[in-house]
Design a protein around this motif. Structure first.
Motif: not given
Length: 171
Positions: A131-132, A41, A135, A99, A67, A63, A128, A95, A37, A33
């Motif tokens: 993904f966030f 990003s 997570d 997001s 990350a 971000e 993204a 996260c 990210e 993850l």
């Protein structure tokens, strides 16, 4: 002369490989993850740089750097050395904020700017966001399971027991 340079080249190669994440971390759920990210990003940052929506470039950059820092911290186990930070909570807040921010700037990028790079930045921003969000959902579940298992200071599941009042004069 080649023998003198061999140990230095071995040391520099070893130093470079020590910065890379270990195979165990990369294949773990958290490592996958975080790498996703970082990649998404960075792609979103590049898309915003070349688009007319360059005013929105700061959020993907911040971000991306956050990350990348956590990828480095988790892969080199810096988080185990610094016990003062509550790493899962810090990662959870990162996260959640990422997001929300990616979702907002993606909507702005897709709806307000007409060029293709802005549309691509919006698309990668939505990716993204996924993904966030995934997570922070997984981190939240891990934290909730930790607290349910008694990892907190006290458990709130058991009702308080009344004090033993056997010597009270209630007769």
């Amino acid at each position: 002369m080649g023998d003198i340079e061999t140990p230095d080249s071995t040391r520099s190669r070893h130093a470079i490989f020590s910065l890379l994440p270990s195979k165990e971390f990369v294949t773990s759920r958290k490592g996958t993850l975080l790498i996703g990210e970082v990649v998404v990003s960075f792609i979103d940052f590049v898309c915003f740089v070349v688009s007319t929506a360059a005013a929105l470039v700061t959020a993907p950059l911040i971000e991306f750097l956050a990350a990348l820092f956590l990828l480095f911290a988790y892969s080199t186990k810096i988080n185990e050395r610094f016990k003062g930070f509550h790493w899962p909570l810090m990662d959870f807040l990162r996260c959640v904020s990422a997001s929300i921010i990616f979702f907002i700037i993606s909507i702005i990028s897709v709806s307000k700017y007409p060029d293709a790079a802005s549309k691509a930045a919006g698309l990668f921003g939505f990716i993204a966001t996924i993904f966030f969000a995934l997570d922070f959902y997984l981190i939240f579940n891990d934290l909730a399971n930790f607290l349910k298992a008694g990892g907190g200071a006290e458990s709130h599941d058991d009702p308080p027991t009344p004090p033993d009042d056997s010597d009270s004069d209630s007769d």
